[in-house]
Design an enzyme around this catalytic site. Sequence first.
Site, PDB file in Angstrom:
ATOM      1  N   HIS A  51     -80.742  81.734  21.069  1.00 25.99           N
ATOM      2  CA  HIS A  51     -80.697  82.224  22.068  1.00 25.99           C
ATOM      3  C   HIS A  51     -80.454  83.597  21.615  1.00 25.99           C
ATOM      4  O   HIS A  51     -79.911  83.661  20.844  1.00 25.99           O
ATOM      5  CB  HIS A  51     -79.699  81.486  23.191  1.00 25.99           C
ATOM      6  CG  HIS A  51     -78.502  81.301  22.627  1.00 25.99           C
ATOM      7  ND1 HIS A  51     -77.974  80.543  21.979  1.00 25.99           N
ATOM      8  CD2 HIS A  51     -77.585  82.292  22.797  1.00 25.99           C
ATOM      9  CE1 HIS A  51     -76.576  80.364  21.703  1.00 25.99           C
ATOM     10  NE2 HIS A  51     -76.365  81.865  22.531  1.00 25.99           N
ATOM     11  N   HIS A  98     -79.362  82.969  18.483  1.00 29.85           N
ATOM     12  CA  HIS A  98     -78.609  82.606  17.112  1.00 29.85           C
ATOM     13  C   HIS A  98     -77.948  81.235  17.817  1.00 29.85           C
ATOM     14  O   HIS A  98     -79.168  80.973  18.917  1.00 29.85           O
ATOM     15  CB  HIS A  98     -77.192  83.832  16.796  1.00 29.85           C
ATOM     16  CG  HIS A  98     -76.906  83.759  17.947  1.00 29.85           C
ATOM     17  ND1 HIS A  98     -77.260  84.900  18.520  1.00 29.85           N
ATOM     18  CD2 HIS A  98     -76.044  83.215  18.308  1.00 29.85           C
ATOM     19  CE1 HIS A  98     -76.175  84.436  19.956  1.00 29.85           C
ATOM     20  NE2 HIS A  98     -75.539  83.483  19.743  1.00 29.85           N
ATOM     21  N   ASP A 108     -74.852  78.586  18.748  1.00 31.96           N
ATOM     22  CA  ASP A 108     -73.751  78.933  18.427  1.00 31.96           C
ATOM     23  C   ASP A 108     -73.113  77.978  17.359  1.00 31.96           C
ATOM     24  O   ASP A 108     -73.682  76.732  17.559  1.00 31.96           O
ATOM     25  CB  ASP A 108     -73.013  78.091  20.132  1.00 31.96           C
ATOM     26  CG  ASP A 108     -73.407  79.756  20.841  1.00 31.96           C
ATOM     27  OD1 ASP A 108     -74.154  80.486  20.474  1.00 31.96           O
ATOM     28  OD2 ASP A 108     -73.217  79.247  22.042  1.00 31.96           O
ATOM     29  N   ARG A 130     -67.565  82.043  29.225  1.00 32.94           N
ATOM     30  CA  ARG A 130     -68.211  81.495  28.236  1.00 32.94           C
ATOM     31  C   ARG A 130     -67.324  79.567  27.881  1.00 32.94           C
ATOM     32  O   ARG A 130     -66.326  80.111  27.575  1.00 32.94           O
ATOM     33  CB  ARG A 130     -68.718  81.682  26.906  1.00 32.94           C
ATOM     34  CG  ARG A 130     -69.684  80.855  25.958  1.00 32.94           C
ATOM     35  CD  ARG A 130     -70.025  81.469  24.950  1.00 32.94           C
ATOM     36  NE  ARG A 130     -69.786  81.148  23.739  1.00 32.94           N
ATOM     37  CZ  ARG A 130     -69.635  81.611  23.076  1.00 32.94           C
ATOM     38  NH1 ARG A 130     -71.009  81.878  22.335  1.00 32.94           N
ATOM     39  NH2 ARG A 130     -68.815  81.239  21.303  1.00 32.94           N
TER      40      ARG A 130
END
Length: 286
Positions: free
Chosen positions: A261, A110, A112, A276
Site C-alpha cells: 500500500h 510498502h 507493514d 490504525r
Amino acid sequence: MTHTASSAVHQDYRYFDIRPVAGSLGAEINGIDLGALNDDMFEEVYRAFVEYQAIIFRDQKLTPDQYLAFGKRWGEIQLYPYAKGLESHPEILEILRTEQDEVAFGNLWHIDGSNYTIPPKATMLYALEVPPAGGDTMFANMYAAYETLSPGMKAFVDPLKALNVGQRELAFFSGIKSMEQKDPGEMVVSTLHPVARTHPDTGRKSLYVGHRIERFEEFSAEETAPLVAQLRSHALRPEFTCRLRWQVGSLAIWDNRCTQHYAIDDYAGQRRRMHRINIEAEEAPY
Ligand code: SIN
C-alpha cells in the site's frame, strides 16, 4: 481473482452491499455497522477481506472501544514498535498529518512490518479527519504480481529469500513533526523472508518485495538492487492497483500478506487523522 463488473453489487454477500472498486483488488462495503457485528456477519466480512484483499466500509461511527473490539475479532493486536499508541488505547496508533508536516506517513509502496519475524496479517485504518480532496490510499495485488511473472522469473524467485531490514522504517518519520517516534528496542530486527510466499487462507502464491529488502540471501546488496527494482516495478503496475478514497467514518482493512500500500501525499498544508490497528498473524506466512 480478477473482478470485471466493477460497478455490480456482489450477490454472494447477505449482510452488506459490496462493490469492487477496480479490476484487480479492492471493494467498497455499505450497509453494515461494524459496532454491532455477530459471528455470521464477521464470517462474511472475513470472506470479503480474503476475496478482495482491501475493503473499505463507509459511514462507521465507532468509539475507540468499539474499534478495538472490532480489531480483536481478527486476532491479537500487534503494537507498532516505532511510535506510541493513544494514551487511552495504546493498541491504536494515530496517523496524523497537520499543516506543519512536510510528508505523509507511509508515502511509499510498502508492506507493514516486513522486517518482523511474523509480519502483521492485516492492517485497519479508520478515518477521523480527511482533507476535502486527496489523501487517498493505494493498494497493489501481490498475487497478480506473482502470477504474471514469466516461468523463468517464477523459477528464480520461488526458492529465494530476502533480508528485510528494520532500519528502513525510519524513512517513514523524516519530515513528520506530528507523530512522535519511540525507541523500537529489539523490534528493529532484520528478517529473511521468502520472496514468493504462500497465503495461509487461499494457498495462492504472492510476491513479497517490499521496500525493506536490502539483499537476497547469498547475493550482495549491489547485485540485489536492480533485481528488486525490476520486481517492484512489475509488482506495482497500475493494472494491479486500486485506490481507496476516504471519508470521515470510512474504515479500511487490508490483507498485509498479499498486498502493498501507498499513502498518497497530495494534500500539503491540510490535516488528515487516521487511527490504525495492526493484527498479528498466527504464523509466518509461507
Ligand atoms: C500506512 O501506511 O499504514 C498508512 C496508510 C495511510 O495513511 O493511508
